[in-house]
Enzyme design. Structure first.
Site, PDB file in Angstrom:
ATOM      1  N   VAL A 153       0.850   2.858  -5.186  1.00  0.00           N
ATOM      2  CA  VAL A 153       0.202   2.994  -6.483  1.00  0.00           C
ATOM      3  C   VAL A 153      -0.763   4.173  -6.555  1.00  0.00           C
ATOM      4  O   VAL A 153      -1.064   4.662  -7.652  1.00  0.00           O
ATOM      5  CB  VAL A 153      -0.544   1.686  -6.846  1.00  0.00           C
ATOM      6  CG1 VAL A 153      -1.795   1.511  -5.977  1.00  0.00           C
ATOM      7  CG2 VAL A 153      -0.890   1.633  -8.323  1.00  0.00           C
ATOM      8  N   GLU A 244       5.711   1.069   7.534  1.00  0.00           N
ATOM      9  CA  GLU A 244       6.473   2.319   7.573  1.00  0.00           C
ATOM     10  C   GLU A 244       7.238   2.475   8.877  1.00  0.00           C
ATOM     11  O   GLU A 244       8.371   2.984   8.894  1.00  0.00           O
ATOM     12  CB  GLU A 244       5.540   3.511   7.360  1.00  0.00           C
ATOM     13  CG  GLU A 244       6.245   4.852   7.296  1.00  0.00           C
ATOM     14  CD  GLU A 244       5.294   5.981   6.956  1.00  0.00           C
ATOM     15  OE1 GLU A 244       5.082   6.226   5.750  1.00  0.00           O
ATOM     16  OE2 GLU A 244       4.750   6.617   7.903  1.00  0.00           O
ATOM     17  N   ASP A 267       1.923  15.790  -1.183  1.00  0.00           N
ATOM     18  CA  ASP A 267       0.459  15.765  -1.227  1.00  0.00           C
ATOM     19  C   ASP A 267      -0.017  17.211  -1.261  1.00  0.00           C
ATOM     20  O   ASP A 267      -0.004  17.908  -0.243  1.00  0.00           O
ATOM     21  CB  ASP A 267      -0.106  15.038  -0.003  1.00  0.00           C
ATOM     22  CG  ASP A 267      -1.612  14.783  -0.122  1.00  0.00           C
ATOM     23  OD1 ASP A 267      -2.295  15.573  -0.822  1.00  0.00           O
ATOM     24  OD2 ASP A 267      -2.111  13.830   0.491  1.00  0.00           O
TER      25      ASP A 267
END
Length: 294
Positions: A153, A244, A267
């Protein structure tokens, strides 16, 4: 949607593909097991939109504790860029239903709030995310949507993310490792863990913030990862990157049928954008990790 059937496409006018003029020669566009790697220029959105015109997509996102602060921007940008023109159900897992923001939605799209418990440590939220997706897949997702897209999110959409990502099972290349050798991947290297991957194995390093597929395959993935994490817990071990790490172990031995390029998660604060990454479709937003997780 019956993914075994060949979808019917009505008469359309579009440019013919040129067999001797590939659209991309600067990047790998197919895995060794013949799964497409999705980059800008490798697909025609108009054709794909027609193929998936009767499809409903579920999007799962976790807004636990302070992470609820990211929801407004997440939903606003999703309405602008995510599966535009298609039916979407946003499944929001949260311990704070009263704090879910109201965001105007396009026709055929809805928000479903799923109240869940919180956990003392943020690591425990990661460890139980697979369990919650698995349980709800069995209870309701199988009856409500055709595909699931599972996202973090604390991100925002910044360009088109559409049905080109949909497949039986897909993972997304981690933007920090797409050019690295397998020995540099931060897989779980301790043999005691169920997420263990030897140094001479591995295809890609997949990020845990963006994966999905048909509901059935996502259920299989999340259930297997949760069970593996419970074995680790009984042995008093946590994989180095939690869910992960287990996702990477699963996708090593259950090859994804599509792989999303780093366009689909980036990013900008941490990474310099190379010229072959033409679009940034889903990007991290600035945050103080310690303050949010504490």
């Amino acid at each position: 949607m019956d993914t075994c059937r060949v979808p019917e496409v009505p008469r359309m006018i579009y440019p013919k593909a040129q067999l001797l003029k590939p659209t991309r020669t600067d990047v790998l566009v197919t895995t060794p097991w013949l799964a497409p790697i999705i980059w800008d220029g490798t697909f025609d959105s108009a054709i794909l939109d027609m193929q998936f015109r009767n499809t409903t997509i579920g999007l799962t996102v976790f807004a636990i504790k302070k992470y609820v602060v990211f929801l407004k921007l997440f939903l606003e940008t999703a309405e602008k860029y995510f599966m535009v023109g298609h039916k979407v159900i946003y499944y929001i897992f949260t311990d704070r239903p009263a704090d879910i923001p109201h965001v105007p939605l396009q026709e055929g799209r809805q928000v479903v709030v799923l109240k869940v418990r919180n956990y003392t440590r943020w690591q425990d939220v990661c460890l139980h995310r697979m369990e919650m997706i698995s349980n709800f897949s069995e209870q309701r997702f199988l009856h409500e949507v055709d595909y699931l897209v599972c996202l973090d999110v604390d991100m925002k959409f910044s360009d088109h993310v559409g049905v080109e990502i949909l497949s039986s099972l897909f993972g997304t290349l981690h933007p920090g490792f797409f050019a690295a050798d397998r020995q540099a991947f931060t897989y779980e290297r301790r043999p005691l863990s169920q997420a263990y991957i030897p140094r001479d194995e591995g295809d890609f390093y997949y990020i845990g913030a963006f994966f999905g597929g048909s509901v059935l395959e996502v259920h299989r993935l999340t259930k297997a990862c949760h069970q593996a994490m419970m074995v680790d817990k009984a042995n008093h071990i946590e994989a180095v990157w939690h869910d992960e790490s287990h996702l990477n172990k699963y996708l090593l031995y259950h090859k994804p049928t599509k792989v999303l390029s780093p366009e689909y998660l980036w990013d900008e604060r941490m990474l310099r954008r190379p010229p072959f990454v033409r679009k940034l479709r889903y990007v991290a937003v600035p945050k103080n990790h310690q303050a949010i997780r504490n």
